[in-house]
Motif scaffolding. Structure first.
Motif, short mmCIF file in Angstrom:
data_model
loop_
_atom_site.label_atom_id
_atom_site.label_comp_id
_atom_site.label_asym_id
_atom_site.label_seq_id
_atom_site.Cartn_x
_atom_site.Cartn_y
_atom_site.Cartn_z
N HIS A 158 0.88 -1.21 0.29
CA HIS A 158 -0.12 -0.06 0.23
C HIS A 158 0.92 1.20 0.13
CE1 HIS A 158 -2.91 3.09 1.42
NE2 HIS A 158 -3.37 2.87 1.28
N GLN A 159 2.10 1.08 0.68
CA GLN A 159 2.66 2.81 0.73
C GLN A 159 3.25 3.21 -0.36
OE1 GLN A 159 3.05 4.32 3.13
NE2 GLN A 159 3.99 6.54 1.91
N VAL A 160 3.70 1.58 -1.58
CA VAL A 160 4.27 1.89 -2.63
C VAL A 160 3.38 2.38 -3.55
CG1 VAL A 160 5.40 0.80 -4.35
CG2 VAL A 160 5.38 -0.24 -2.56
N ALA A 161 1.87 1.94 -3.49
CA ALA A 161 1.18 2.47 -4.42
C ALA A 161 0.85 3.54 -3.90
CB ALA A 161 -0.27 1.54 -4.22
N ARG A 162 0.78 4.80 -2.43
CA ARG A 162 0.11 5.76 -2.24
C ARG A 162 1.62 6.38 -2.62
NH1 ARG A 162 -1.96 8.54 1.55
NH2 ARG A 162 -0.97 10.04 2.51
N GLU A 163 2.70 6.12 -2.21
CA GLU A 163 3.66 7.13 -3.29
C GLU A 163 3.57 7.52 -4.79
OE1 GLU A 163 6.31 8.26 -2.08
OE2 GLU A 163 6.81 7.25 0.38
N ILE A 164 3.18 6.49 -5.24
CA ILE A 164 2.77 6.46 -7.09
C ILE A 164 1.49 7.99 -7.41
CG2 ILE A 164 2.18 5.54 -8.93
CD1 ILE A 164 4.81 5.22 -8.34
N ALA A 165 0.62 7.78 -5.93
CA ALA A 165 -0.66 8.66 -6.29
C ALA A 165 0.13 10.10 -5.86
CB ALA A 165 -1.98 7.80 -5.01
N MET A 166 1.32 9.78 -5.21
CA MET A 166 1.44 11.58 -4.82
C MET A 166 2.57 11.86 -5.57
SD MET A 166 2.92 10.15 -0.90
CE MET A 166 3.53 11.63 -0.15
N GLN A 167 3.32 10.91 -6.64
CA GLN A 167 3.10 11.37 -7.70
C GLN A 167 2.28 12.08 -8.63
OE1 GLN A 167 6.93 10.59 -8.53
NE2 GLN A 167 7.34 11.73 -10.59
N VAL A 168 1.79 11.45 -9.04
CA VAL A 168 0.86 11.96 -9.58
C VAL A 168 -0.27 13.14 -9.27
CG1 VAL A 168 -2.00 11.22 -10.81
CG2 VAL A 168 -0.23 9.88 -10.61
N ALA A 169 -0.35 13.63 -7.82
CA ALA A 169 -0.48 14.78 -7.35
C ALA A 169 0.33 15.82 -7.46
CB ALA A 169 -1.18 14.36 -6.25
N ALA A 170 1.49 15.67 -7.15
CA ALA A 170 2.39 16.54 -7.33
C ALA A 170 3.18 16.70 -9.17
CB ALA A 170 3.72 15.81 -6.90
N MET A 171 3.40 15.89 -9.79
CA MET A 171 4.28 16.29 -10.81
C MET A 171 2.91 16.17 -12.38
SD MET A 171 6.99 15.91 -9.93
CE MET A 171 7.73 16.18 -11.36
N ASN A 172 1.67 15.93 -12.06
CA ASN A 172 0.40 16.49 -13.14
C ASN A 172 1.11 15.61 -13.92
OD1 ASN A 172 -1.85 17.12 -14.15
ND2 ASN A 172 -1.49 19.22 -14.11
N PRO A 173 1.15 14.55 -14.49
CA PRO A 173 1.34 13.93 -15.92
C PRO A 173 0.59 13.68 -16.55
CG PRO A 173 1.19 12.11 -14.42
CD PRO A 173 1.14 13.49 -13.27
N VAL A 174 0.69 13.91 -18.10
CA VAL A 174 -0.53 13.48 -18.76
C VAL A 174 -1.38 12.34 -19.43
CG1 VAL A 174 -0.57 16.02 -19.90
CG2 VAL A 174 0.82 14.03 -20.80
N ALA A 175 -0.68 10.92 -19.47
CA ALA A 175 -0.78 10.17 -19.49
C ALA A 175 -0.09 9.48 -19.18
CB ALA A 175 -0.35 9.65 -21.24
N VAL A 176 -0.37 7.41 -19.51
CA VAL A 176 0.38 6.70 -18.24
C VAL A 176 2.21 6.24 -19.16
CG1 VAL A 176 1.16 4.37 -17.56
CG2 VAL A 176 -1.00 5.56 -17.18
N THR A 177 1.65 6.28 -20.19
CA THR A 177 2.99 6.23 -20.90
C THR A 177 2.90 6.66 -22.42
OG1 THR A 177 2.14 3.91 -22.58
CG2 THR A 177 2.38 3.53 -20.98
N PRO A 178 3.96 6.46 -23.23
CA PRO A 178 3.59 8.12 -24.69
C PRO A 178 3.26 7.31 -25.73
CG PRO A 178 6.31 7.82 -24.51
CD PRO A 178 5.15 6.62 -23.35
N ALA A 179 2.60 6.32 -25.46
CA ALA A 179 1.77 5.64 -26.23
C ALA A 179 -0.10 5.99 -25.72
CB ALA A 179 1.82 3.72 -26.30
N ASP A 180 -0.07 6.96 -24.97
CA ASP A 180 -0.82 7.35 -23.82
C ASP A 180 -1.34 8.67 -24.31
OD1 ASP A 180 -2.21 3.63 -23.03
OD2 ASP A 180 -0.75 5.05 -21.55
N VAL A 181 -0.63 9.91 -24.75
CA VAL A 181 -1.32 10.90 -24.83
C VAL A 181 -1.68 10.99 -26.91
CG1 VAL A 181 0.04 12.77 -25.21
CG2 VAL A 181 1.36 11.10 -23.96
N PRO A 182 -2.45 11.74 -26.23
CA PRO A 182 -3.63 11.94 -27.24
C PRO A 182 -3.09 12.91 -28.38
CG PRO A 182 -4.54 12.46 -25.00
CD PRO A 182 -2.88 12.26 -24.89
N GLN A 183 -3.34 12.18 -29.10
CA GLN A 183 -2.52 12.96 -30.67
C GLN A 183 -2.36 14.21 -31.21
OE1 GLN A 183 -0.98 10.66 -32.67
NE2 GLN A 183 -0.36 12.34 -33.75
#
Length: 274
Positions: free
Chosen positions: A171-196
């Motif tokens: 759970h702590q590892v998972a929470r770290e990733i959620a905090m990464q999302v909150a802090a760094m605001n990515p647009v997609a999981v991978t390059p393939a997922d970025v909208p055209q």
């Protein structure tokens, strides 16, 4: 029949309206609680209609997970004063609980769900409008599904993130990733997922900058591709530097836990913090 304090208190518990509003509604309804509730609801509808053109930019963002499903909701209002009100936060929590229990596919479906008293979420929001005199709306509802999920709420209830993974994990590892999302605001999981359309915009920006700096036309496409690689590292979750160890990408951090572990999806909802 005179309106008693017990009657007013009872109606206040039923409706969440203020003491004076409850007293007036009971007097108008001759102590008929159903009629008094209807009076309060109509007041909320009238206020909602009057303030429909106002901007609801404040609010409360909450998130939670339950096994393979996680959800985040944002209930919006006009002022931070109302957003911090305990009853407003409680309503947001009730909406979130309904979302996790019923797993609706859309915000519209969520609004139609009943809360504990049988009335819809939509009606509860309208009732709160009558109580506070502010415009309110369910601004966001997002969810993710996976073998496991996690949620993170940033202090202040203005920002939350939810993440789904392909496997069970600590759970702590998972929470770290959620905090990464909150802090760094990515647009997609991978390059393939970025909208055209996002890629097209980034490439055009890179070409324009290169052209303005005097680069020859035959190099613009190569320069644009190079700019995209930088964009991927900064804006796709798995390629981002892990915030707690810049020597690792998020993907490398996850693979240190389990070589097959990855992120299926994430959602990030924010109010007035970006």
């Amino acid at each position: 029949m005179a309106v008693t304090m017990a009657d007013i208190t009872h109606l206040r518990k039923m409706s969440g309206a203020g003491m004076m509003d409850c007293k007036k509604a009971l007097e108008e309804a001759n102590n008929d609680f159903d009629k008094a509730m209807e009076i309060i609801r109509k007041k909320g509808q009238a206020v909602a209609a009057k303030r429909s053109d106002r901007e609801a930019s404040e609010g409360c963002v909450l998130a939670t997970e339950n096994g393979d499903f996680a959800a985040v909701v944002a209930l919006k209002c006009e002022t931070d004063f109302v957003a911090k009100n305990t009853e407003f936060v409680a309503l947001t929590q009730d909406i979130l609980n309904a979302a996790v229990s019923n797993k609706p596919a859309t915000k519209e479906e969520l609004l139609k769900l009943p809360l504990s008293d049988g009335r819809s979420i939509e009606n509860h929001i309208t009732d709160r409008v009558g109580v506070t005199g502010e415009k309110m709306e369910l601004g966001e509802y997002e969810f993710v599904k996976g073998a496991s999920t996690v949620s993170y709420i940033h202090p202040g209830n203005k920002l939350a993130a939810i993440v789904a993974f392909n496997q069970e994990l600590d759970h702590q590892v998972a929470r770290e990733i959620a905090m990464q999302v909150a802090a760094m605001n990515p647009v997609a999981v991978t390059p393939a997922d970025v909208p055209q359309h996002v890629l097209d915009t980034e490439k055009q920006i890179a070409r324009d900058k290169a052209r303005e700096s005097g680069k020859p036309e035959n190099l613009l496409d190569r320069i644009a591709e190079g700019a995209l690689q930088k964009f991927y590292k900064e804006n796709t979750l798995l390629q981002q530097e892990y915030v707690k160890d810049a020597k690792l990408t998020v993907e490398q951090y996850l693979q240190k836990q389990n070589k097959d572990l990855t992120v299926n999806a994430f959602k990030r909802v924010t109010l007035n913090v970006d």
